[in-house]
Design a protein around this motif. Structure first.
Motif, PDB file in Angstrom:
ATOM      1  N   GLU B  54      52.485  38.021  39.194  1.00  0.00           N
ATOM      2  CA  GLU B  54      52.779  36.602  38.739  1.00  0.00           C
ATOM      3  C   GLU B  54      51.564  35.634  39.326  1.00  0.00           C
ATOM      4  N   ARG B  55      51.581  36.026  40.843  1.00  0.00           N
ATOM      5  CA  ARG B  55      50.580  35.009  41.218  1.00  0.00           C
ATOM      6  C   ARG B  55      49.163  35.326  40.815  1.00  0.00           C
ATOM      7  N   PHE B  56      48.603  36.382  40.813  1.00  0.00           N
ATOM      8  CA  PHE B  56      47.199  36.885  40.306  1.00  0.00           C
ATOM      9  C   PHE B  56      46.891  36.558  39.070  1.00  0.00           C
ATOM     10  N   ALA B  57      47.867  36.852  38.127  1.00  0.00           N
ATOM     11  CA  ALA B  57      47.648  36.576  36.694  1.00  0.00           C
ATOM     12  C   ALA B  57      47.764  35.243  36.463  1.00  0.00           C
ATOM     13  N   GLY B  58      48.390  34.519  37.239  1.00  0.00           N
ATOM     14  CA  GLY B  58      48.700  32.965  37.022  1.00  0.00           C
ATOM     15  C   GLY B  58      47.456  32.158  37.299  1.00  0.00           C
ATOM     16  N   ASP B  59      46.695  32.615  38.276  1.00  0.00           N
ATOM     17  CA  ASP B  59      45.296  31.720  38.375  1.00  0.00           C
ATOM     18  C   ASP B  59      44.193  32.619  37.926  1.00  0.00           C
ATOM     19  N   GLY B  60      44.611  33.350  37.064  1.00  0.00           N
ATOM     20  CA  GLY B  60      43.288  34.060  36.386  1.00  0.00           C
ATOM     21  C   GLY B  60      42.698  35.269  37.279  1.00  0.00           C
ATOM     22  N   ARG B  61      43.002  35.553  38.240  1.00  0.00           N
ATOM     23  CA  ARG B  61      42.308  36.553  39.229  1.00  0.00           C
ATOM     24  C   ARG B  61      42.689  37.685  38.614  1.00  0.00           C
ATOM     25  N   LEU B  62      43.828  37.906  37.891  1.00  0.00           N
ATOM     26  CA  LEU B  62      44.119  39.340  37.367  1.00  0.00           C
ATOM     27  C   LEU B  62      44.216  39.246  35.885  1.00  0.00           C
ATOM     28  N   VAL B  63      43.602  39.850  34.901  1.00  0.00           N
ATOM     29  CA  VAL B  63      43.499  39.745  33.517  1.00  0.00           C
ATOM     30  C   VAL B  63      44.815  39.685  32.817  1.00  0.00           C
ATOM     31  N   GLY B  64      45.125  38.595  31.952  1.00  0.00           N
ATOM     32  CA  GLY B  64      46.255  38.389  31.306  1.00  0.00           C
ATOM     33  C   GLY B  64      46.797  39.792  30.609  1.00  0.00           C
ATOM     34  N   THR B  65      48.076  40.018  30.757  1.00  0.00           N
ATOM     35  CA  THR B  65      48.492  41.332  30.405  1.00  0.00           C
ATOM     36  C   THR B  65      49.864  41.211  30.056  1.00  0.00           C
ATOM     37  N   GLU B  66      50.259  41.676  28.775  1.00  0.00           N
ATOM     38  CA  GLU B  66      51.645  41.915  28.238  1.00  0.00           C
ATOM     39  C   GLU B  66      51.847  43.103  27.617  1.00  0.00           C
ATOM     40  N   ARG B  67      53.119  43.514  27.643  1.00  0.00           N
ATOM     41  CA  ARG B  67      53.714  44.777  27.095  1.00  0.00           C
ATOM     42  C   ARG B  67      53.814  44.626  25.734  1.00  0.00           C
ATOM     43  N   VAL B  68      53.466  45.417  24.720  1.00  0.00           N
ATOM     44  CA  VAL B  68      54.010  45.387  23.399  1.00  0.00           C
ATOM     45  C   VAL B  68      54.539  46.573  22.852  1.00  0.00           C
ATOM     46  N   ARG B  88      48.812  44.967  25.987  1.00  0.00           N
ATOM     47  CA  ARG B  88      47.744  44.010  25.270  1.00  0.00           C
ATOM     48  C   ARG B  88      47.074  43.282  26.571  1.00  0.00           C
ATOM     49  N   HIS B  89      45.758  43.107  26.579  1.00  0.00           N
ATOM     50  CA  HIS B  89      45.022  42.433  27.517  1.00  0.00           C
ATOM     51  C   HIS B  89      44.343  41.149  26.784  1.00  0.00           C
ATOM     52  N   GLU B  90      44.027  40.107  27.692  1.00  0.00           N
ATOM     53  CA  GLU B  90      43.213  39.022  27.231  1.00  0.00           C
ATOM     54  C   GLU B  90      41.903  39.555  27.083  1.00  0.00           C
ATOM     55  N   LYS B  91      41.187  39.042  26.388  1.00  0.00           N
ATOM     56  CA  LYS B  91      40.108  39.556  25.943  1.00  0.00           C
ATOM     57  C   LYS B  91      39.001  39.034  27.090  1.00  0.00           C
ATOM     58  N   TYR B 133      33.625  48.245  38.627  1.00  0.00           N
ATOM     59  CA  TYR B 133      33.710  48.262  37.060  1.00  0.00           C
ATOM     60  C   TYR B 133      35.197  47.574  36.627  1.00  0.00           C
ATOM     61  N   ASN B 134      36.219  47.591  37.666  1.00  0.00           N
ATOM     62  CA  ASN B 134      37.306  47.092  37.475  1.00  0.00           C
ATOM     63  C   ASN B 134      37.328  45.365  37.288  1.00  0.00           C
ATOM     64  N   VAL B 135      36.171  44.963  37.815  1.00  0.00           N
ATOM     65  CA  VAL B 135      36.143  43.515  37.991  1.00  0.00           C
ATOM     66  C   VAL B 135      35.293  42.919  36.776  1.00  0.00           C
ATOM     67  N   GLN B 136      35.540  42.028  36.333  1.00  0.00           N
ATOM     68  CA  GLN B 136      34.857  41.173  35.294  1.00  0.00           C
ATOM     69  C   GLN B 136      34.561  39.874  35.742  1.00  0.00           C
ATOM     70  N   PHE B 137      34.001  39.001  35.075  1.00  0.00           N
ATOM     71  CA  PHE B 137      33.613  37.609  35.236  1.00  0.00           C
ATOM     72  C   PHE B 137      33.968  36.838  33.810  1.00  0.00           C
ATOM     73  N   ARG B 138      34.834  35.715  34.120  1.00  0.00           N
ATOM     74  CA  ARG B 138      34.910  35.043  32.795  1.00  0.00           C
ATOM     75  C   ARG B 138      34.062  33.593  33.530  1.00  0.00           C
ATOM     76  N   GLY B 139      32.656  33.388  32.999  1.00  0.00           N
ATOM     77  CA  GLY B 139      32.201  32.482  33.754  1.00  0.00           C
ATOM     78  C   GLY B 139      31.716  32.968  35.034  1.00  0.00           C
ATOM     79  N   THR B 143      37.791  38.178  37.673  1.00  0.00           N
ATOM     80  CA  THR B 143      39.230  38.598  37.388  1.00  0.00           C
ATOM     81  C   THR B 143      39.065  40.216  37.347  1.00  0.00           C
ATOM     82  N   PHE B 144      40.303  40.717  37.824  1.00  0.00           N
ATOM     83  CA  PHE B 144      40.480  42.305  37.980  1.00  0.00           C
ATOM     84  C   PHE B 144      41.091  42.673  36.687  1.00  0.00           C
ATOM     85  N   VAL B 145      40.454  43.503  35.891  1.00  0.00           N
ATOM     86  CA  VAL B 145      40.901  44.004  34.488  1.00  0.00           C
ATOM     87  C   VAL B 145      41.643  45.339  34.647  1.00  0.00           C
TER      88      VAL B 145
END
Lengths: 53, 491
Positions: B54-68, B88-91, B133-139, B143-145
């Protein structure tokens, strides 16, 4: 319980050992125990119990 | 069945996502997904229930993720096992790799990795690998993907990812910080990174006095040579000796301190101070800014590439003008490092700074040459800025002018390009280093002819200095291929 299955990554034997050498205070107990086991292991090799995984 | 997943034949597996059998990234028209095995699902449930999620996804350090929800029939088989769940992940707007990051980006990615590890240990979770390679950047935000990296901490087991952390994070950072050696070429040549033995070979006796070298490099290499062949026995012995998570925590905390102290001060070289600008009159700069601002604001641009971005001045103008996302590329790590640091301090999420040499851009790498993609395969731009660049590529880089224009045309994007004429002081300086009579194609008229063959020039403007001309041009002919790949995740 001890896990026998490795992750998909090779942890590296040396890389595992070094973790107790750089662990500082937290590692003292483990290091001593590890070496104690090794010393006693020399004398008890013959009656080593089969380890269950 | 979820309608988003319908149409299984359009599902594409991420070719770089095969190392972890419990978690596979795939794409559909609806976005980026991750298929989990039964084991993968168990681990994800532990993560999803944690506070760190919750904490890391909340501030964007963990990629947005939901179960579908998804029907099994819609999904490709995972090796020899059925898919147990789908996430499903945020792009991520544009995927990048560690060999394109300046020092500061790799260090921030390393710190994020360690912070996640520390937070995970509190809740009996661990990361099973340590790959940048598990880390990406948004600007400029890391963020950990790879949420598939989290698993429940196996009791008594050492930190499996430590070796990989050294090879892909710590050693490259040490090379730059301690040796002044940019690790990019090495990382590009070795997908798994630098081994302890290799790193040990490039450290001198003096380096042993530097923080972390004696243990993480020298001792590490020596132990590896000595114990390399018996991982199972070592693991058992450590377990029996009472290896515990406090030991992992102590190690990770120490590493975090070490990495946090590694620093690199970029040299103020020709590019870093934007040497080009000294040749401009202030008037030129103003006119150029206005030109770029006008184009940026003329319509909605999804993805802008700023080639030869330098201090990011024009990237910022494009972003301020309303472009969704800007990739700022420059071959000079120093310039990109400065840009990254200022963007990070501003909390920017629109401009991605990358170290890319346009005359030798990132190739496709890894298994089958598809694990890591070329720059182009990761998303095509719809606007390309090419300012104060073409003379460097053509004269210093020896690329014929027609080649340069043809390559730009192949991107299929609108173009803002600056052409400094042969009378320009910078061009004269570049030509002076060459034999006279060479680079005859570096000529304004010839350039305009080449440009006119592949683009429609919408607007051109000679700057006040008289030696620089700006063009805004639209690609002519066929619409470029589908702009897919923009959603690709690293692994």
């Amino acid at each position: 319980m001890e896990t026998e299955v490795f992750a998909y990554l090779d942890p590296g034997s040396g890389s595992m050992i070094i973790q107790i050498l750089v662990g500082g205070l937290a590692a003292v107990g483990v290091t001593m125990k590890l070496y104690w086991r090794r010393i006693t292991g020399i004398f008890s090799r013959g009656k080593k119990v089969e380890e269950k995984s | 069945m979820s309608p988003e997943i319908a149409g299984g034949e359009r599902t594409r597996l991420e070719p770089g996502s095969f190392r972890d059998a419990d978690s596979t990234v795939l794409y559909t028209d609806a976005g980026v997904f991750r298929a989990l095995s039964a084991q993968g699902l168990e681990d994800f449930e532990a993560l999803a229930a944690s506070q760190l999620f919750e904490r890391f996804a909340g501030d964007g350090r963990l990629v947005g993720t939901e179960r579908v929800e998804a029907a099994h029939g819609d999904l490709p088989a995972l090796r020899n096992e059925e898919v147990a769940a789908l996430l499903r992940h945020e792009k991520i707007p544009f995927v990048s790799y560690p060999y394109e990051w300046p020092f500061g980006m790799l260090r921030d990615a390393a710190l994020l990795q360690l912070d996640l590890l520390l937070a995970g240990l509190d809740e009996d979770l661990i990361l099973k690998d340590s790959s940048p390679y598990n880390v990406q950047f948004r600007g400029a935000q890391a963020t950990f993907v790879d949420v598939g990296s989290f698993e429940r901490l196996p009791e008594g087991e050492p930190w499996i990812g430590y070796r990989q952390f050294c090879m892909l994070f710590l050693y490259p950072l040490m090379l730059q910080a301690y040796k002044g050696l940019a690790p990019h070429a090495w990382l590009r040549g070795a997908i798994d990174g630098i081994t302890p033995t290799q790193m040990s070979a490039v450290t001198s006796a003096r380096d042993v006095l530097r923080r972390g070298v004696l243990t993480h490099v020298r001792l590490h290499a020596r132990l590896e040579r000595r114990h390399g062949e018996r991982p199972r026995e070592v693991k058992r012995e450590l377990h029996q000796a009472g290896f515990n998570k406090e030991l992992i925590r102590a190690n990770v905390s120490k590493l975090r301190k070490l990495v946090g102290r590694l620093d690199w001060i970029p040299p103020s070289g020709v590019w870093t101070d934007y040497g080009e600008r000294t040749h401009y009159t202030d008037r030129d700069t103003e006119e150029k800014d206005r030109f770029v601002r006008d184009v940026a604001g003329s319509r909605a641009w999804d993805l802008v590439w700023d080639l030869g971005a330098n201090d990011g001045r024009h990237s910022r103008l494009a972003a301020d003008g309303g472009a969704d996302y800007v990739v700022a590329m420059d071959g000079d790590q120093g310039a990109i490092e400065h840009l990254y640091r200022s963007l990070r301090d501003e909390g920017d999420r629109r401009i991605l700074p990358l170290t890319v040499n346009l005359t030798d851009p990132s190739p496709a790498l890894g298994w089958r040459g598809v694990e890591r993609k070329t720059v182009l395969e990761r998303g095509r731009p719809d606007l390309v800025l090419c300012l104060a660049l073409v003379h460097h590529v053509s004269i210093a880089g020896n690329v014929p002018i027609r080649e340069v224009v043809d390559w730009l045309a192949s991107l299929g994007a609108a173009l803002v390009i600056e052409f400094p004429t042969r009378e320009d002081p910078k061009v004269e300086q570049l030509l002076a280093a060459k034999r006279s009579g060479t680079h005859l194609d570096y000529d304004r008229e010839f350039f305009e002819r080449c440009l006119g063959e592949t683009f429609d020039v919408v607007r051109s403007e000679r700057l006040s200095s008289g030696t620089r001309v700006l063009y805004f041009a639209r690609p002519r002919g066929a619409v470029p291929a589908a702009r897919d790949g923009r959603t690709a995740l690293g692994r």
